[in-house]
Enzyme design. Structure first.
Site, PDB file in Angstrom:
ATOM      1  N   GLY A  11       0.851  -1.202   0.000  1.00 49.01           N
ATOM      2  CA  GLY A  11       0.000   0.000   0.000  1.00 49.01           C
ATOM      3  C   GLY A  11       0.881   1.245   0.000  1.00 49.01           C
ATOM      4  O   GLY A  11       1.833   1.324   0.771  1.00 49.01           O
ATOM      5  N   ALA A  22      15.322  11.007  -0.867  1.00 47.60           N
ATOM      6  CA  ALA A  22      16.489  10.965   0.029  1.00 47.60           C
ATOM      7  C   ALA A  22      17.392   9.777  -0.308  1.00 47.60           C
ATOM      8  O   ALA A  22      18.618   9.882  -0.231  1.00 47.60           O
ATOM      9  CB  ALA A  22      16.004  10.879   1.478  1.00 47.60           C
ATOM     10  N   VAL A  23      16.790   8.658  -0.701  1.00 51.05           N
ATOM     11  CA  VAL A  23      17.598   7.484  -1.061  1.00 51.05           C
ATOM     12  C   VAL A  23      18.428   7.794  -2.303  1.00 51.05           C
ATOM     13  O   VAL A  23      19.640   7.567  -2.341  1.00 51.05           O
ATOM     14  CB  VAL A  23      16.689   6.247  -1.314  1.00 51.05           C
ATOM     15  CG1 VAL A  23      17.486   5.108  -1.948  1.00 51.05           C
ATOM     16  CG2 VAL A  23      16.040   5.779  -0.012  1.00 51.05           C
ATOM     17  N   VAL A  24      17.765   8.339  -3.324  1.00 49.38           N
ATOM     18  CA  VAL A  24      18.456   8.601  -4.593  1.00 49.38           C
ATOM     19  C   VAL A  24      19.575   9.626  -4.384  1.00 49.38           C
ATOM     20  O   VAL A  24      20.729   9.394  -4.743  1.00 49.38           O
ATOM     21  CB  VAL A  24      17.453   9.089  -5.670  1.00 49.38           C
ATOM     22  CG1 VAL A  24      18.178   9.562  -6.919  1.00 49.38           C
ATOM     23  CG2 VAL A  24      16.476   7.970  -6.014  1.00 49.38           C
ATOM     24  N   THR A 105       6.051  -6.044   2.545  1.00 50.24           N
ATOM     25  CA  THR A 105       7.295  -5.745   1.828  1.00 50.24           C
ATOM     26  C   THR A 105       8.496  -6.324   2.565  1.00 50.24           C
ATOM     27  O   THR A 105       9.375  -6.950   1.970  1.00 50.24           O
ATOM     28  CB  THR A 105       7.456  -4.207   1.721  1.00 50.24           C
ATOM     29  OG1 THR A 105       6.273  -3.686   1.144  1.00 50.24           O
ATOM     30  CG2 THR A 105       8.668  -3.821   0.903  1.00 50.24           C
ATOM     31  N   ILE A 127       0.897   3.528   6.161  1.00 41.72           N
ATOM     32  CA  ILE A 127       0.091   4.390   7.041  1.00 41.72           C
ATOM     33  C   ILE A 127      -0.260   3.673   8.348  1.00 41.72           C
ATOM     34  O   ILE A 127      -0.710   4.295   9.295  1.00 41.72           O
ATOM     35  CB  ILE A 127      -1.224   4.864   6.363  1.00 41.72           C
ATOM     36  CG1 ILE A 127      -2.134   3.680   6.012  1.00 41.72           C
ATOM     37  CG2 ILE A 127      -0.935   5.729   5.153  1.00 41.72           C
ATOM     38  CD1 ILE A 127      -3.568   4.096   5.666  1.00 41.72           C
ATOM     39  N   ASP A 128      -0.063   2.344   8.386  1.00 42.92           N
ATOM     40  CA  ASP A 128      -0.632   1.558   9.483  1.00 42.92           C
ATOM     41  C   ASP A 128       0.067   1.707  10.841  1.00 42.92           C
ATOM     42  O   ASP A 128      -0.516   1.389  11.870  1.00 42.92           O
ATOM     43  CB  ASP A 128      -0.653   0.071   9.114  1.00 42.92           C
ATOM     44  CG  ASP A 128      -1.588  -0.220   7.948  1.00 42.92           C
ATOM     45  OD1 ASP A 128      -2.407   0.655   7.619  1.00 42.92           O
ATOM     46  OD2 ASP A 128      -1.493  -1.319   7.371  1.00 42.92           O
ATOM     47  N   ARG A 172      -5.398  -2.120   9.079  1.00 41.44           N
ATOM     48  CA  ARG A 172      -5.275  -3.583   8.989  1.00 41.44           C
ATOM     49  C   ARG A 172      -5.399  -4.227  10.370  1.00 41.44           C
ATOM     50  O   ARG A 172      -6.477  -4.184  10.928  1.00 41.44           O
ATOM     51  CB  ARG A 172      -3.941  -3.945   8.337  1.00 41.44           C
ATOM     52  CG  ARG A 172      -4.047  -5.198   7.468  1.00 41.44           C
ATOM     53  CD  ARG A 172      -2.719  -5.593   6.945  1.00 41.44           C
ATOM     54  NE  ARG A 172      -2.291  -4.752   5.850  1.00 41.44           N
ATOM     55  CZ  ARG A 172      -2.428  -5.072   4.566  1.00 41.44           C
ATOM     56  NH1 ARG A 172      -2.992  -6.194   4.230  1.00 41.44           N
ATOM     57  NH2 ARG A 172      -2.001  -4.270   3.624  1.00 41.44           N
ATOM     58  N   HIS A 253     -10.012   4.848   1.396  1.00 41.51           N
ATOM     59  CA  HIS A 253      -8.681   5.121   0.839  1.00 41.51           C
ATOM     60  C   HIS A 253      -8.264   6.588   0.840  1.00 41.51           C
ATOM     61  O   HIS A 253      -7.118   6.873   0.510  1.00 41.51           O
ATOM     62  CB  HIS A 253      -8.589   4.536  -0.574  1.00 41.51           C
ATOM     63  CG  HIS A 253      -8.480   3.043  -0.564  1.00 41.51           C
ATOM     64  ND1 HIS A 253      -9.564   2.224  -0.343  1.00 41.51           N
ATOM     65  CD2 HIS A 253      -7.407   2.228  -0.707  1.00 41.51           C
ATOM     66  CE1 HIS A 253      -9.168   0.963  -0.374  1.00 41.51           C
ATOM     67  NE2 HIS A 253      -7.866   0.935  -0.595  1.00 41.51           N
TER      68      HIS A 253
HETATM   69  O1  F6P Z   1      -1.443  -1.330   4.573  1.00 41.94           O
HETATM   70  C1  F6P Z   1      -2.079  -0.163   4.213  1.00 41.94           C
HETATM   71  C2  F6P Z   1      -3.559  -0.387   4.026  1.00 41.94           C
HETATM   72  O2  F6P Z   1      -4.155   0.852   3.665  1.00 41.94           O
HETATM   73  C3  F6P Z   1      -4.283  -0.988   5.222  1.00 41.94           C
HETATM   74  O3  F6P Z   1      -4.582  -0.045   6.213  1.00 41.94           O
HETATM   75  C4  F6P Z   1      -5.486  -1.600   4.574  1.00 41.94           C
HETATM   76  O4  F6P Z   1      -5.954  -2.699   5.308  1.00 41.94           O
HETATM   77  C5  F6P Z   1      -4.967  -2.051   3.242  1.00 41.94           C
HETATM   78  O5  F6P Z   1      -3.803  -1.298   2.981  1.00 41.94           O
HETATM   79  C6  F6P Z   1      -5.940  -1.892   2.098  1.00 41.94           C
HETATM   80  O6  F6P Z   1      -5.355  -2.426   0.955  1.00 41.94           O
HETATM   81  P1  F6P Z   1      -5.938  -2.245  -0.522  1.00 41.94           P
HETATM   82  O7  F6P Z   1      -5.704  -0.843  -0.939  1.00 41.94           O
HETATM   83  O8  F6P Z   1      -5.169  -3.223  -1.332  1.00 41.94           O
HETATM   84  O9  F6P Z   1      -7.392  -2.552  -0.423  1.00 41.94           O
END
Ligand code: F6P
Length: 322
Positions: A11, A22-24, A105, A127-128, A172, A253
């Site tokens: 995500g 910053a990496v580049v 990842t 973001i989690d 999540r 989202h």
């Molecule tokens: O891992 C980031 C996240 O936004 C979670 O909070 C959420 O459960 C998941 O991705 C949603 O994934 P997708 O965009 O594939 O539905």
């Protein structure tokens, strides 16, 4: 080390671009060539890998999403997919990787490096806020501010029409987004995956609050709550308290988009450069993070252990919501 690859995966999160920049630029500063791998592990398998210059990352620090694009690759979960990815990296003589992403990842990188011994450093882009080894992940601050702005707006209408709202947020299996937006948004109740909730107790608290002359209520529900999603919970509570009007909103989202906050841009820049410097100093199988304002490197195994919720913050929210 002469050439490194960098990619964003899973995500997207606001601040991934700032981290990439910053990496580049960090790598170029140390005389290392950098290759951008498009669409994460998918691009590694499909050989979608391109040399990057400092100009490729101009004017991106403020942009949400990721200019490298991202994906969730099923093929990389197979040995055959990882083998193909490795051959592509080998052909380009890439001898180190920086992976910007969340727990999926890092889990992928762990399997990859165990099989192919390629050095890597992870940077927590999600973001989690569900990883150990850093107080905050890149994108979390922006996400909670986005959610908070929405909650404030919902509160206006909740207050005017005297209603209760069940508001679902992302995260999540981690309740940090729900907990922090709940506190910041003055929510009456937060429902988190880390806490075993009891429906009767929730109904009892709401009944008490209404008896205490509250005329509107906000319940923030983390998407992974075991009692169900906001829609299901809202239905159950409506049945038990029919006299009060409830509505349900899922913020969805929007929480993943938008220009990163100052805090996320600074964190992403520090962790991006930290990832490069860690890799160059021989670190591997670690994630760079920030704990109490200090840059730290933590083993991937440790980072992937379930993160503990802050019980002190939960206690505070309960006291302040009476
Ligand atoms: O891992 C980031 C996240 O936004 C979670 O909070 C959420 O459960 C998941 O991705 C949603 O994934 P997708 O965009 O594939 O539905």
């Amino acid at each position: 080390m002469k050439k490194i690859g960098v990619f964003t995966s899973g995500g997207d999160s606001p601040g991934m671009n700032a981290c990439l920049r910053a990496v580049v630029r960090g790598a170029l500063y140390y005389g290392i060539e950098v290759y951008g791998i498009h669409r994460g592990y998918r691009g590694m398998i499909e050989n979608d890998i391109h040399k990057m210059t400092s100009r490729d990352v101009s004017n991106i620090i403020q942009r949400g999403g990721t200019i490298l694009k991202t994906a969730r690759s099923q093929r990389f979960m197979t040995k055959e997919g990882r083998e193909k990815a490795y051959q592509n990296l080998k052909n380009l003589e890439i001898d180190g990787l920086i992976a910007i992403g969340g727990n999926g990842t890092l889990t992928g990188m762990k399997a990859f490096s165990e099989e192919h011994k390629i050095p890597f450093v992870g940077a927590p882009g999600t973001i989690d806020n569900d990883l150990n080894g850093t107080d905050y992940t890149i994108g979390f601050d922006t996400a909670i501010n986005t959610a908070l702005e929405a909650i404030d707006k919902i509160r206006d209408t909740a207050d005017s029409l005297e209603r209760g709202f069940f508001i679902e947020v992302m995260g999540r299996h981690c309740g940090d987004i729900a907990l922090l937006t709940g506190i910041g948004g003055g929510a009456e109740i937060v429902m988190l995956p880390e806490i075993v909730d009891d429906l009767d107790e929730i109904v009892e608290s709401i009944t008490q609050m209404l008896a205490n002359k509250k005329t509107s209520l906000i319940v923030v529900v983390a998407e992974g709550d075991e009692l169900g999603n906001a829609e299901e919970l809202g239905e159950k509570v409506k049945e038990k308290i029919p006299k009060f009007k409830f509505r349900v909103t899922n913020l969805g989202h929007i929480q993943r988009g938008g220009s990163p906050t100052a805090a996320d841009r600074v964190l992403a820049s520090q962790l991006g450069l930290g990832a490069v410097e860690g890799l160059l100093s021989g670190k591997t199988n670690v994630m760079v993070g920030q704990l109490k304002r200090k840059l730290v490197y933590t083993s991937i195994d440790e980072c992937l252990k379930p993160r503990k919720i802050d019980n002190e913050l939960i206690r505070m929210l309960r006291i302040l919501s009476i």
